[in-house]
Scaffold this active site. Structure first.
Site, mmCIF file in Angstrom:
data_model
loop_
_atom_site.group_PDB
_atom_site.id
_atom_site.type_symbol
_atom_site.label_atom_id
_atom_site.label_comp_id
_atom_site.label_asym_id
_atom_site.label_seq_id
_atom_site.Cartn_x
_atom_site.Cartn_y
_atom_site.Cartn_z
ATOM 1 N N LEU A 39 0.728 -0.883 0.019
ATOM 2 C CA LEU A 39 0.073 -0.178 0.325
ATOM 3 C C LEU A 39 0.875 1.218 0.437
ATOM 4 O O LEU A 39 1.751 1.083 0.334
ATOM 5 C CB LEU A 39 -0.908 0.058 1.385
ATOM 6 C CG LEU A 39 -2.162 -1.486 1.004
ATOM 7 C CD1 LEU A 39 -2.407 -1.262 2.517
ATOM 8 C CD2 LEU A 39 -2.662 -1.759 0.358
ATOM 9 N N HIS A 43 -3.786 5.049 -1.763
ATOM 10 C CA HIS A 43 -4.576 3.171 -1.266
ATOM 11 C C HIS A 43 -5.355 4.127 -0.173
ATOM 12 O O HIS A 43 -6.630 4.087 -0.012
ATOM 13 C CB HIS A 43 -4.067 2.303 -1.166
ATOM 14 C CG HIS A 43 -3.497 1.085 -1.694
ATOM 15 N ND1 HIS A 43 -2.243 1.106 -2.529
ATOM 16 C CD2 HIS A 43 -4.200 0.344 -3.054
ATOM 17 C CE1 HIS A 43 -1.715 0.450 -3.368
ATOM 18 N NE2 HIS A 43 -3.513 0.283 -3.725
ATOM 19 N N GLY A 152 -9.519 3.388 -7.465
ATOM 20 C CA GLY A 152 -8.790 4.234 -8.405
ATOM 21 C C GLY A 152 -8.809 5.012 -9.255
ATOM 22 O O GLY A 152 -8.673 4.090 -10.243
ATOM 23 N N GLU A 153 -8.735 6.199 -10.054
ATOM 24 C CA GLU A 153 -9.343 6.622 -11.723
ATOM 25 C C GLU A 153 -7.872 6.293 -11.764
ATOM 26 O O GLU A 153 -7.522 6.461 -12.983
ATOM 27 C CB GLU A 153 -9.169 7.619 -11.480
ATOM 28 C CG GLU A 153 -10.623 8.234 -11.151
ATOM 29 C CD GLU A 153 -11.253 9.349 -11.001
ATOM 30 O OE1 GLU A 153 -10.243 10.769 -11.328
ATOM 31 O OE2 GLU A 153 -12.300 9.580 -10.925
ATOM 32 N N LYS A 154 -7.001 6.084 -11.491
ATOM 33 C CA LYS A 154 -5.280 5.860 -12.243
ATOM 34 C C LYS A 154 -5.734 4.126 -12.935
ATOM 35 O O LYS A 154 -5.201 4.403 -13.713
ATOM 36 C CB LYS A 154 -4.548 4.579 -10.820
ATOM 37 C CG LYS A 154 -3.393 4.370 -11.797
ATOM 38 C CD LYS A 154 -1.538 4.590 -10.640
ATOM 39 C CE LYS A 154 -0.888 3.790 -11.865
ATOM 40 N NZ LYS A 154 -1.470 2.523 -12.338
ATOM 41 N N GLN A 158 -10.162 -0.078 -15.006
ATOM 42 C CA GLN A 158 -10.978 -0.629 -14.422
ATOM 43 C C GLN A 158 -12.073 -0.570 -14.017
ATOM 44 O O GLN A 158 -12.963 -0.988 -13.776
ATOM 45 C CB GLN A 158 -9.281 -1.210 -13.559
ATOM 46 C CG GLN A 158 -10.617 -2.143 -12.192
ATOM 47 C CD GLN A 158 -9.073 -2.271 -11.264
ATOM 48 O OE1 GLN A 158 -8.128 -4.127 -11.369
ATOM 49 N NE2 GLN A 158 -8.497 -1.700 -10.337
HETATM 50 O O1 PAF Z 1 -6.499 -2.185 -8.872
HETATM 51 C C1 PAF Z 1 -6.224 -3.693 -8.293
HETATM 52 O O2 PAF Z 1 -5.414 -3.245 -6.816
HETATM 53 C C2 PAF Z 1 -6.591 -5.224 -8.512
HETATM 54 O O3 PAF Z 1 -6.844 -5.267 -9.943
HETATM 55 C C3 PAF Z 1 -8.323 -5.309 -7.371
HETATM 56 C C4 PAF Z 1 -9.074 -4.279 -7.901
HETATM 57 C C5 PAF Z 1 -7.608 -5.069 -5.642
HETATM 58 C C6 PAF Z 1 -9.054 -6.558 -7.592
HETATM 59 O O4 PAF Z 1 -7.709 -7.828 -7.806
#
Ligand code: PAF
Length: 287
Positions: A39, A43, A152-154, A158
């Site tokens: 982290l 985070h 996160g928007e990074k 995703q």
């Molecule tokens: O963004 C991340 O750290 C990962 O892709 C996640 C969302 C924890 C899934 O493993």
């Protein structure tokens, strides 16, 4: 001797469900931040965001094998659980879920096919990635059953993909995005930044400036291709070993805009490799 943080860390699904049920019985709301550990301040900003929208915060730490493929860094992905637990504790997280063992049973046979914003960009280079993310995020959301979850928007693609999945699969959770947190030179914070030696770190630091310049040129001229080509050349000149993409996409659908900006908000997205470390970054294009 048990660690002073040990009551705060749980490893079993049963304990997790019991904690959440007890909170629910007291009318608490549950916020969830899934992570793969290692982290950093980025985070912790997700925890702070979750705390704005929920009264109890669960964070998971699980390095999800299904989002890695051969040749990627699954076995060497940075691990720092003791430090992570301390950071989470200080950030006001209420529970850390670190599953003991794999979350995939030996007979696991289910996969998720993701479309929409998951198509293109990262999927062109890491076709396994969003299927793996979709599986683990769905499994974790089912275990935690939070009211809200923060991403996160990074990892912009995703974030949009997870919004699509939770909407399409009727998972009752509100997904929040949190802004990218950057180092002083603009490099987006990432657990993988710790792989850099000093020289590579200096090169990586130039990504943000090149991205900002590209976004500014596009917003001033409305023309995409000349600015993205200039950015690719600038990245290679700066010392990046390869550039997967410098692309402009509709900020909601991630449909690629090849030539000119449209009516809708647009996002500039970049993936480039610097000394074996693949970086992704993105920013809004102001209109
Ligand atoms: O963004 C991340 O750290 C990962 O892709 C996640 C969302 C924890 C899934 O493993």
């Amino acid at each position: 001797m048990p660690s002073p943080l040990s009551p705060f860390i749980i490893t079993s699904e049963h304990e997790l469900r019991t904690h959440v049920q007890n909170w629910r019985a007291k009318d608490e709301t549950i916020g969830f931040v899934p992570t793969m550990g290692a982290l950093h301040t980025g985070h912790l900003s997700l925890i702070h965001k979750a705390k704005q929208h929920a009264s109890k915060i669960v964070t998971s730490i699980y390095i999800n094998p299904t989002q890695f493929t051969e040749g990627e860094d699954l076995s060497t992905y940075p691990r720092s659980e003791t430090k992570d637990a301390e950071l989470l504790h200080n950030a006001g997280c209420d529970l850390i879920y670190i599953p003991d063992g794999s979350l995939y049973g030996p007979d696991h046979a289910t996969s998720l096919h993701v479309g929409g914003a998951a198509l293109g960009l990262e999927t062109d280079y890491r076709p396994h990635f969003f299927g793996g993310v979709a599986l683990i995020v769905t499994k974790l959301l089912n275990r935690v059953q939070p009211d809200i979850a923060v991403f996160g928007e990074k990892d912009y693609q995703q974030l949009l993909t997870i919004r699509r999945i939770t909407s399409d699969l009727d998972i009752p959770v509100e997904i929040y995005g949190a802004p990218i947190i950057r180092e002083d030179d603009g490099l987006a914070m990432s657990s993988r930044n710790r792989y850099f030696d000093e020289d590579a770190r200096a090169i990586a630091g130039q990504l943000n400036l090149i991205m900002r310049t590209c976004a500014k040129t596009i917003s001033e001229t409305g023309e995409i291709k000349p600015a993205t080509e200039t950015a690719i050349n600038a990245l290679l000149t700066a010392g990046f070993t390869s550039v997967d993409y410098v692309s402009v996409a509709d900020a909601q659908t991630l449909e690629i805009l090849p030539h000119t900006l449209g009516e809708n908000l647009a996002r500039l997205l970049i993936a480039a490799t610097c000394e074996n470390v693949r970086l992704i970054d993105n920013c809004e294009i102001k209109t």
